[in-house]
Design an enzyme around this catalytic site. Structure first.
Site, PDB file in Angstrom:
ATOM      1  N   GLU A  46      -0.787   8.997   9.973  1.00  0.00           N
ATOM      2  CA  GLU A  46      -2.223  10.307   9.220  1.00  0.00           C
ATOM      3  C   GLU A  46      -3.896   9.271   9.018  1.00  0.00           C
ATOM      4  OE1 GLU A  46      -0.996   8.445   6.992  1.00  0.00           O
ATOM      5  OE2 GLU A  46      -2.401   8.055   5.405  1.00  0.00           O
ATOM      6  N   ARG A  96       2.666  -6.310  -3.005  1.00  0.00           N
ATOM      7  CA  ARG A  96       1.750  -4.688  -3.182  1.00  0.00           C
ATOM      8  C   ARG A  96       0.520  -6.005  -2.632  1.00  0.00           C
ATOM      9  NH1 ARG A  96      -0.620  -3.813  -7.750  1.00  0.00           N
ATOM     10  NH2 ARG A  96      -1.997  -1.832  -7.345  1.00  0.00           N
ATOM     11  N   GLU A 134      -2.348   5.008  -4.494  1.00  0.00           N
ATOM     12  CA  GLU A 134      -1.982   3.552  -5.768  1.00  0.00           C
ATOM     13  C   GLU A 134      -0.238   4.025  -5.799  1.00  0.00           C
ATOM     14  OE1 GLU A 134      -3.744   1.210  -6.375  1.00  0.00           O
ATOM     15  OE2 GLU A 134      -1.624   1.027  -7.251  1.00  0.00           O
ATOM     16  N   SER A 135       0.186   3.243  -5.877  1.00  0.00           N
ATOM     17  CA  SER A 135       1.375   3.551  -6.029  1.00  0.00           C
ATOM     18  C   SER A 135       1.608   3.358  -7.542  1.00  0.00           C
ATOM     19  CB  SER A 135       2.883   2.083  -5.541  1.00  0.00           C
ATOM     20  OG  SER A 135       2.071   1.052  -6.035  1.00  0.00           O
ATOM     21  N   HIS A 160      -1.547   3.701   8.953  1.00  0.00           N
ATOM     22  CA  HIS A 160      -1.972   5.172   7.797  1.00  0.00           C
ATOM     23  C   HIS A 160      -1.713   5.841   9.613  1.00  0.00           C
ATOM     24  CE1 HIS A 160      -2.437   4.215   3.562  1.00  0.00           C
ATOM     25  NE2 HIS A 160      -2.732   3.559   3.907  1.00  0.00           N
ATOM     26  N   ILE A 192      -4.860  -0.416   5.402  1.00  0.00           N
ATOM     27  CA  ILE A 192      -5.861   0.101   4.085  1.00  0.00           C
ATOM     28  C   ILE A 192      -5.246  -1.223   2.414  1.00  0.00           C
ATOM     29  CG2 ILE A 192      -6.808   1.112   2.228  1.00  0.00           C
ATOM     30  CD1 ILE A 192      -6.895   3.389   4.480  1.00  0.00           C
ATOM     31  N   ARG A 193      -5.391  -2.000   1.994  1.00  0.00           N
ATOM     32  CA  ARG A 193      -4.485  -3.195   1.082  1.00  0.00           C
ATOM     33  C   ARG A 193      -3.209  -2.660   1.642  1.00  0.00           C
ATOM     34  NH1 ARG A 193      -6.008   0.408  -3.514  1.00  0.00           N
ATOM     35  NH2 ARG A 193      -6.765   1.561  -2.260  1.00  0.00           N
ATOM     36  N   CYS A 232       2.433   3.343   3.062  1.00  0.00           N
ATOM     37  CA  CYS A 232       1.440   2.133   2.279  1.00  0.00           C
ATOM     38  C   CYS A 232       2.460   2.394   1.031  1.00  0.00           C
ATOM     39  CB  CYS A 232       0.026   2.489   2.481  1.00  0.00           C
ATOM     40  SG  CYS A 232      -1.313   1.454   2.608  1.00  0.00           S
TER      41      CYS A 232
HETATM   42  N1  GLN Z   1      -2.103  -1.315  -2.901  1.00  0.00           N
HETATM   43  C1  GLN Z   1      -1.917   0.144  -2.958  1.00  0.00           C
HETATM   44  C2  GLN Z   1      -0.387   0.518  -4.130  1.00  0.00           C
HETATM   45  O1  GLN Z   1      -0.405  -0.908  -4.633  1.00  0.00           O
HETATM   46  C3  GLN Z   1      -1.282   0.854  -1.642  1.00  0.00           C
HETATM   47  C4  GLN Z   1      -2.743   0.807  -0.998  1.00  0.00           C
HETATM   48  C5  GLN Z   1      -2.769   2.385   0.359  1.00  0.00           C
HETATM   49  O2  GLN Z   1      -1.067   3.165  -0.374  1.00  0.00           O
HETATM   50  N2  GLN Z   1      -3.269   2.507   0.945  1.00  0.00           N
HETATM   51  O3  GLN Z   1      -0.773   0.730  -4.351  1.00  0.00           O
END
Ligand code: GLN
Length: 211
Positions: free
Chosen positions: A176, A110, A50-51, A174, A139-140, A81
């Site tokens: 990893e 984002r 989560e940034s 991702h 993923i998101r 990500c």
């Molecule tokens: N949506 C996340 C963010 O805003 C990033 C998602 C992720 O790293 N898988 O940081």
């Protein structure tokens, strides 16, 4: 040179998976939690997660500016990500006040893939890897709105999902989380290739910061 020493930012998120992937391709690793942990690294990984939380925690421990300085000075960096958002020049739809470090010349939205398709898998062809495509786990993920001077090395549905800008390799997916280690191998190669000049720059820039 022996095995490359790669730091993995360990504020929160998918850092343990990067450690496993890096060690599987022969690198040594160090979890990065304080400015001192940046010392003598050959490369740095900014993981997914989560940034906003990652940036806030780095600010809290005084790591944000030293990390910005180390990357700006040439420390080879792999961002995945959320890590891509942390590095970006512009963040659209971020949390109030959220800004990227401005080290990577891209504009990202984002969670830009929207709610319905917020997580998906798709094969991704990355330039320079002429074998089979990568299993792209999204993923998101951030959506790259524009890629400025960064070189686009992979696209999905016409959008950049992997870019390279000098010593920075940034992936919206991702690797990893899959068994495909080719991108980690490539990053460790990048880190080894730039290590000698980096050690000098790093020492000069951080003599006052790293005790
Ligand atoms: N949506 C996340 C963010 O805003 C990033 C998602 C992720 O790293 N898988 O940081």
């Amino acid at each position: 040179m022996g095995a490359a020493l790669i730091g993995v930012l360990a504020m929160q998120g998918a850092f343990a998976e990067h450690v496993r992937a890096l060690e599987a391709v022969g690198a040594r690793t160090r979890l990065v939690k304080t400015p001192e942990d940046l010392r003598d690294l050959d490369g740095l990984v900014l993981p997914g997660g989560e940034s906003t939380t990652m940036t806030m925690l780095m600010e809290r421990v005084g790591l944000l500016e030293p990390l910005r300085g180390a990357i700006a000075a040439g420390l080879p960096t792999l961002a995945t990500c959320a890590g891509v958002i942390v590095l970006a020049r512009e963040v659209i739809d971020g949390m109030a006040g959220q800004r990227g470090l401005g080290l990577l010349d891209i504009s990202v939205r984002r969670n830009g893939y929207g709610r319905q398709v917020e997580s998906f898998e798709a094969p991704v062809d990355v330039a320079g890897f002429n074998g089979k495509p990568f299993p792209g786990v999204f993923i998101r993920s951030p959506l790259v709105e524009s890629s400025g001077s960064a070189e686009v090395i992979a696209t999905h549905d016409g959008r950049a999902v992997a870019v390279r800008q000098g010593h920075i390799l940034a992936l919206c997916f991702h690797p990893e989380l899959t068994g495909d280690r080719r991108l980690h191998e490539e990053f460790v190669r990048m880190a080894k290739a730039s290590a000698p000049h980096l050690k000098v720059a790093h020492r000069q820039d951080y003599s006052g910061v790293v005790h």
